[in-house]
Design a protein around this motif. Structure first.
Motif, mmCIF file in Angstrom:
data_model
loop_
_atom_site.group_PDB
_atom_site.id
_atom_site.type_symbol
_atom_site.label_atom_id
_atom_site.label_comp_id
_atom_site.label_asym_id
_atom_site.label_seq_id
_atom_site.Cartn_x
_atom_site.Cartn_y
_atom_site.Cartn_z
ATOM 1 N N LEU A 106 26.647 98.494 98.062
ATOM 2 C CA LEU A 106 27.719 97.655 97.874
ATOM 3 C C LEU A 106 28.334 97.107 96.488
ATOM 4 O O LEU A 106 27.239 96.427 95.987
ATOM 5 C CB LEU A 106 27.833 96.654 99.015
ATOM 6 C CG LEU A 106 29.138 96.047 99.291
ATOM 7 C CD1 LEU A 106 30.344 96.584 99.465
ATOM 8 C CD2 LEU A 106 29.197 94.663 100.156
ATOM 9 N N ILE A 107 29.240 97.816 95.902
ATOM 10 C CA ILE A 107 29.396 97.086 94.495
ATOM 11 C C ILE A 107 30.928 96.376 94.464
ATOM 12 O O ILE A 107 31.977 96.744 94.942
ATOM 13 C CB ILE A 107 29.717 98.256 93.711
ATOM 14 C CG1 ILE A 107 28.560 99.336 93.673
ATOM 15 C CG2 ILE A 107 30.206 97.962 92.183
ATOM 16 C CD1 ILE A 107 27.270 98.983 93.080
ATOM 17 N N ARG A 108 30.551 94.921 94.129
ATOM 18 C CA ARG A 108 31.704 94.138 94.145
ATOM 19 C C ARG A 108 32.363 94.037 92.842
ATOM 20 O O ARG A 108 31.644 93.434 91.868
ATOM 21 C CB ARG A 108 31.209 92.929 94.399
ATOM 22 C CG ARG A 108 32.154 91.522 94.555
ATOM 23 C CD ARG A 108 31.802 90.641 95.101
ATOM 24 N NE ARG A 108 30.465 90.208 94.731
ATOM 25 C CZ ARG A 108 30.021 89.073 93.910
ATOM 26 N NH1 ARG A 108 31.345 88.687 93.072
ATOM 27 N NH2 ARG A 108 28.986 89.068 93.556
ATOM 28 N N LEU A 109 33.312 94.575 92.471
ATOM 29 C CA LEU A 109 34.027 94.708 91.119
ATOM 30 C C LEU A 109 34.709 93.509 91.040
ATOM 31 O O LEU A 109 35.604 92.818 91.693
ATOM 32 C CB LEU A 109 34.958 96.023 90.994
ATOM 33 C CG LEU A 109 34.413 97.595 91.392
ATOM 34 C CD1 LEU A 109 35.644 98.321 91.227
ATOM 35 C CD2 LEU A 109 33.511 97.519 90.264
ATOM 36 N N THR A 110 34.573 92.893 89.716
ATOM 37 C CA THR A 110 35.273 91.767 89.386
ATOM 38 C C THR A 110 35.697 91.802 87.939
ATOM 39 O O THR A 110 35.353 92.993 87.128
ATOM 40 C CB THR A 110 34.208 90.572 89.313
ATOM 41 O OG1 THR A 110 33.303 90.798 88.232
ATOM 42 C CG2 THR A 110 33.560 90.447 90.598
ATOM 43 N N LEU A 149 29.759 93.763 89.589
ATOM 44 C CA LEU A 149 30.171 94.671 88.486
ATOM 45 C C LEU A 149 31.376 94.144 87.710
ATOM 46 O O LEU A 149 32.488 94.471 88.257
ATOM 47 C CB LEU A 149 30.084 96.221 88.695
ATOM 48 C CG LEU A 149 30.265 97.096 87.525
ATOM 49 C CD1 LEU A 149 29.426 97.024 86.756
ATOM 50 C CD2 LEU A 149 30.527 98.573 88.131
ATOM 51 N N ASP A 150 31.042 93.817 86.438
ATOM 52 C CA ASP A 150 32.190 93.069 85.853
ATOM 53 C C ASP A 150 32.645 94.220 85.088
ATOM 54 O O ASP A 150 32.172 94.864 84.133
ATOM 55 C CB ASP A 150 31.652 91.743 84.697
ATOM 56 C CG ASP A 150 32.919 91.153 84.257
ATOM 57 O OD1 ASP A 150 34.077 91.783 84.299
ATOM 58 O OD2 ASP A 150 32.609 90.098 83.510
ATOM 59 N N THR A 151 34.218 94.379 85.413
ATOM 60 C CA THR A 151 34.945 95.628 84.787
ATOM 61 C C THR A 151 36.007 95.058 83.648
ATOM 62 O O THR A 151 36.757 95.657 83.362
ATOM 63 C CB THR A 151 35.529 96.373 85.757
ATOM 64 O OG1 THR A 151 36.603 95.454 86.464
ATOM 65 C CG2 THR A 151 34.684 96.518 86.856
#
Length: 357
Positions: A106-110, A149-151
């Motif tokens: 589970l990747i939480r994009l921020t 994961l900071d985008t």
């Protein structure tokens, strides 16, 4: 079936964080690399209303349907599943996968709030919804589930690059899904050529049912077909049956299905169906293709028209006109609605009347 768990990479985050763009990019990259892969937008697994309670109930319906879909894909031999969509910001999703034959990542994009705001508005979302957006982002940050994961400052391809190396890219053996037992309705299938307005009219009719308190569910068959190698009508049919079963368990008593064409594999899902076919002349189809290309409809995974150059648009018009002519020649028990020259509201009203007959 192999004892190895099927990998599921799920991108989530607040609206505008890039979860759908990233997941679709991963699916496309894996297909281009020859991998046996499927993509699932979890929002397509919770289109039932009126809403059965609060947000937690909605998340539970989506999660239960997702697990049904994942089992079908695993049985087919899919080597990698990519999922996108919002999860319950208070409880996450991991608990649903405990004891299952899936390996969840589970990747939480921020991203920075200023950039999140810009992305949200640039995709056409209203400024009035910004407080709700930041409330969701705050809830995600507070609970901290998944891998962050900071985008910030990243282009979509860069985010895809960062996650692609974590995916399984294997061809694998394609297996047939289990046979589908016919399910009861009532079920209305809305068919028609490309860009005729099926989804717009059907979703408008759906909202009318909801406004009147009628428990109705909705399924876009094209959104169940993102599997490579494909297309695979048998898998689409199995997923359609599984999702309808989930909606029935949640209280739905009617189903609207949108499909360009409804094949024999799809028909076997239901005991009885009503088909409403939308037709239109060449001038109307040309105009509707233009509107789609200019962003006048909801952006869904696999959209082939949003922002494309005129040459591509012309090719889609030619195909749509050919499809319409071919479909007029086909036979079958169906209601045909000529939508030539109509505005979306007119077509939606005609469709709703046909569904109720």
């Amino acid at each position: 079936m192999t004892a190895v768990k099927t990998p599921v990479l799920w991108t989530t985050g607040a609206p505008g964080a890039g979860k759908s763009t990233t997941a679709w990019g991963l699916y496309t990259r894996i297909t281009e690399s020859g991998g046996n892969v499927a993509y699932v937008d979890i929002d397509q697994l919770g289109l039932i209303g009126p809403p059965p309670g609060g947000g937690e109930a909605s998340h539970a319906i989506k999660a239960a349907n997702l697990l049904r879909v994942l089992e079908i894909l695993r049985g087919r031999g899919v080597r990698q599943v990519v999922v996108s969509g919002v999860v319950d910001p208070e409880n996450g999703i991991e608990a649903y996968f405990e004891g299952r034959d899936f390996e969840l990542t589970l990747i939480r994009l921020t991203c920075a709030r200023d950039e999140l705001r810009s992305r949200f508005l640039e995709r056409g979302s209203p400024a009035a919804a910004l407080p709700d957006l930041f409330a969701v982002a705050d809830a995600y940050d507070r609970t901290g589930f998944g891998e962050r994961l900071d985008t910030t400052g990243q282009k979509p391809d860069e985010t895809v690059d960062a996650l692609f190396r974590r995916c399984v890219v294997e061809d694998g053996t394609v297996l047939p899904p289990d046979p589908v037992e016919p399910l009861p309705g009532p079920v209305t299938v809305v068919t028609g050529p490309t860009a005729v307005g099926k989804s717009t009219a059907a979703f408008s009719a759906l909202r009318d049912f909801w406004a009147q308190g009628e428990p109705v569910a909705y399924a876009d068959l094209a959104q169940f077909g993102f599997v490579h190698p494909g297309p695979d009508p048998a898998v689409e049919a199995a997923i359609l049956a599984a999702v309808w079963r989930g909606y029935r368990d949640a209280g739905a008593r009617r189903l609207l299905v949108v499909a360009r064409e409804f094949r024999p594999e799809h028909r076997q899902v239901f005991d009885e169906i009503k088909v409403v076919h939308l037709d239109a002349d060449a001038a109307t189809l040309t105009d509707r293709v233009r509107r789609r290309a200019e962003g006048e409809s909801a952006l869904l995974a696999g959209d082939e028209l949003r922002g494309v150059p005129s040459g591509v648009r012309d090719g889609v018009v030619a195909r749509a006109v050919d499809e319409a002519a071919r479909m007029r020649r086909s036979r079958g028990d169906r209601v045909v609605l000529d939508t030539s020259g109509q505005e979306p509201a007119e077509t939606a009203a005609a469709l709703l009347a046909a569904v109720r007959q």
